[in-house]
Design an enzyme around this catalytic site. Structure first.
Site, mmCIF file in Angstrom:
data_model
loop_
_atom_site.group_PDB
_atom_site.id
_atom_site.type_symbol
_atom_site.label_atom_id
_atom_site.label_comp_id
_atom_site.label_asym_id
_atom_site.label_seq_id
_atom_site.Cartn_x
_atom_site.Cartn_y
_atom_site.Cartn_z
ATOM 1 N N SER A 42 0.884 -1.167 0.000
ATOM 2 C CA SER A 42 0.000 0.000 0.000
ATOM 3 C C SER A 42 0.917 1.210 0.000
ATOM 4 O O SER A 42 2.084 1.104 0.405
ATOM 5 C CB SER A 42 -0.849 -0.018 1.270
ATOM 6 O OG SER A 42 -1.455 1.238 1.496
ATOM 7 N N TYR A 83 -1.671 0.165 10.763
ATOM 8 C CA TYR A 83 -1.763 -0.322 9.383
ATOM 9 C C TYR A 83 -0.466 -0.018 8.628
ATOM 10 O O TYR A 83 0.048 -0.864 7.882
ATOM 11 C CB TYR A 83 -2.961 0.354 8.709
ATOM 12 C CG TYR A 83 -3.204 -0.066 7.278
ATOM 13 C CD1 TYR A 83 -3.481 -1.384 6.952
ATOM 14 C CD2 TYR A 83 -3.176 0.873 6.247
ATOM 15 C CE1 TYR A 83 -3.715 -1.765 5.631
ATOM 16 C CE2 TYR A 83 -3.420 0.513 4.934
ATOM 17 C CZ TYR A 83 -3.688 -0.812 4.627
ATOM 18 O OH TYR A 83 -3.916 -1.176 3.320
HETATM 19 C C1 8X3 Z 1 -4.998 1.781 1.680
HETATM 20 C C2 8X3 Z 1 -4.469 3.159 1.548
HETATM 21 O O1 8X3 Z 1 -4.520 5.508 2.544
HETATM 22 O O2 8X3 Z 1 -6.095 3.933 3.474
HETATM 23 O O3 8X3 Z 1 -4.026 0.798 1.585
HETATM 24 O O4 8X3 Z 1 -3.765 3.739 3.986
HETATM 25 S S1 8X3 Z 1 -4.730 4.102 2.958
#
Ligand code: 8X3
Length: 251
Positions: free
Chosen positions: A136, A149
Site C-alpha cells: 500500500s 496499518y
Molecule cells: C490503503 C491506503 O490511505 O487507506 O491501503 O492507507 S490508505
C-alpha cells in the site's frame, strides 16, 4: 500445454476478486482463496461460465497448518498474489487497540509470509515464478491514525524487498504493488467496523478514487511482462491524490 496457475489470496471481494477475473482472462488457471467459501465458489463459477479456468479453496492465510496443507496441491506454480490484508481502526498511537495491531500484522505480514514460504518451492519449480505482494502507499509513508496499518504494510514491503535480495539468481521475481486510495466495497467498512458513514467519508468529494479493477490491471500487467522483467515496485494512486495526506476533494 496446460495453463499456468495463479493463486490469489483474499479473492472473495475487492482487488482480489478483480485480479482473479483479470488473470483468468489473461490465460491463467486461477485458484481463488479466502475464508468465505460461498463467495469464492460463486466467483469461480462466474469465471468458468465466462470460458476461463477457476477453482476455489477456502483458506485463512493466518492458519499456517491450513496453508501448508493447501500448498501440497502444487508441484509447480506460476503466480502467487498475496492480496489478503486490510486495516482495522484509525486510532492514534496513544489510544489504539493493540489487538487491532496484532490482527493487522497477522494478516498483512504473517499471512503473506505463510503463503510465500509454503509456495516458494512450487514457484521455483515452475522455472518462471512470480510473487506479488500487495502492500500500500501506507507501506511507504505514514499518516495520523494510520500507525498500526502503516507498520503492517511496511512489514509486507520489507518482506518483498528482502525476499528479492535473498532469492536473486533463482527463477522467481518479486513484485510489490502499492495502491493509494482505492474504493472497494469492504476496505473502509472493515476499517471502521461496519460504520458505513465513516467509510463513505473516506471517499467523500473524491472525483475518481481508484477501483479494484484499476489495481487488478496493474497486477495483471506486471505479471504478464516477460519473465526477465521484474517490476520491483509499482505505486498507483488516483489523480486526485498527491500523497497519503494530500487528497483533493471537490467542495
Ligand atoms: C490503503 C491506503 O490511505 O487507506 O491501503 O492507507 S490508505
Amino acid at each position: 500445454m496446460s495453463a499456468p496457475i495463479a493463486v490469489i489470496t483474499g479473492a472473495s471481494s475487492g482487488i482480489g476478486a478483480a485480479t482473479a477475473r483479470q488473470l483468468a482472462a489473461a490465460g491463467y488457471r486461477v485458484v481463488l482463496t479466502a475464508r468465505r467459501k460461498d463467495r469464492i465458489e460463486a466467483l469461480a463459477a462466474e469465471i468458468t461460465e465466462a470460458g476461463h479456468q477457476a477453482t476455489a479453496y477456502a483458506l485463512d492465510v493466518t492458519d499456517r497448518a491450513a496453508v501448508d496443507e493447501f500448498a501440497t496441491a502444487f508441484r509447480t506454480l506460476a503466480v502467487l498474489v498475496n492480496n489478503a490484508g486490510g486495516a482495522l481502526g484509525l486510532d492514534p498511537v496513544a489510544t489504539a487497540d493493540p489487538e487491532d495491531w496484532r490482527r493487522m500484522y497477522d494478516v498483512n505480514v504473517l499471512g503473506t509470509l505463510h503463503m510465500t514460504q509454503a509456495l516458494l518451492p512450487a514457484l521455483t519449480a515452475s522455472g518462471d515464478g512470480t510473487v506479488v505482494v500487495l502492500s500500500s502507499t501506507a507501506g511507504h509513508a505514514t499518516y495520523e491514525g494510520g500507525a498500526g496499518y502503516v507498520a503492517a504494510k511496511n512489514g509486507a514491503r520489507v518482506l518483498a524487498e528482502t525476499l528479492r535480495l535473498e532469492i536473486v539468481g533463482t527463477p522467481v521475481r518479486v513484485i510489490e504493488i502499492a495502491p493509494g486510495l482505492v474504493k472497494t466495497e469492504e476496505f473502509a467498512t472493515t476499517r471502521f467496523r461496519g460504520d458505513t458513514d465513516r467509510a463513505a467519508a473516506v471517499y467523500a468529494g473524491v472525483a475518481a478514487p481508484l477501483t479494484a479493477d484499476d489495481v487488478a490491471d496493474t497486477i495483471t500487467w506486471a505479471c504478464t511482462r516477460p519473465p526477465h522483467v521484474n517490476i520491483d515496485l509499482l505505486v498507483v494512486r488516483p489523480r486526485a491524490q498527491a500523497s497519503n495526506t494530500k487528497l483533493h476533494r471537490e467542495p
